[in-house]
Scaffold this motif. Sequence first.
Motif, short mmCIF file in Angstrom:
data_model
loop_
_atom_site.label_atom_id
_atom_site.label_comp_id
_atom_site.label_asym_id
_atom_site.label_seq_id
_atom_site.Cartn_x
_atom_site.Cartn_y
_atom_site.Cartn_z
N HIS A 104 0.85 -1.19 0.00
CA HIS A 104 0.00 0.00 0.00
C HIS A 104 0.89 1.24 0.00
O HIS A 104 1.90 1.29 0.70
N ALA A 105 0.50 2.26 -0.78
CA ALA A 105 1.30 3.47 -0.91
C ALA A 105 1.26 4.33 0.35
O ALA A 105 2.21 5.04 0.66
N ARG A 106 0.14 4.27 1.10
CA ARG A 106 0.00 5.05 2.33
C ARG A 106 -0.65 4.18 3.39
O ARG A 106 -1.52 3.36 3.09
N VAL A 107 -0.22 4.36 4.63
CA VAL A 107 -0.83 3.65 5.76
C VAL A 107 -0.95 4.60 6.95
O VAL A 107 -0.22 5.59 7.05
N ARG A 108 -1.87 4.27 7.83
CA ARG A 108 -1.98 4.97 9.12
C ARG A 108 -1.65 3.95 10.19
O ARG A 108 -2.21 2.86 10.21
#
Length: 167
Positions: A104-108
């Motif tokens: 995934h390109a972005r994670v929280r």
Amino acid sequence: MAIRPIVRFPDFRLRQKAEPVGDIDEDVRALARDLAETMHAAPGIGITAPHIGVLRRLVVIQLESDREPHIYIDPDIVWSSSDMIRHVEGSVSMPGVTDELERHARVRVRYRGLDGVGREEEVEGLMAVCLQHETDQLDGIFWIDRLSKLKRDRLIKRFEKLQRIRA
């Protein structure tokens, strides 16, 4: 601070789920310092406590652009973007071999710092890749498990050959 021995593939501990850290005391802070020093000596940009045989949920990441290492205690990825990126990955536990994975390109991520304070941050790019990679490790998923069987088998053979050459 001390450089600790790194657990090497195919050690069974690399596929065991790590336990929560619990109370943050001087032993945990010393472990974080040792992990940072071990990671720098490896060299690497990310390491978990299981990489040194300690089955606790502690991650240290330091990208080239970072002045100080990021410490993640009991990290949990709570959101992932739908957009994906490909990046070459490897492991301090399997030096000398790498392969490309999709993440995934972005994670929280939700975690605690060394001060015990809970935090949540959203990251992208290489930091997102590192957090997914290291969180997988905490969950007992070694990075090569994300490769196809064919790629994984080829990579393992390449690693075994490297080990014979170095021996």
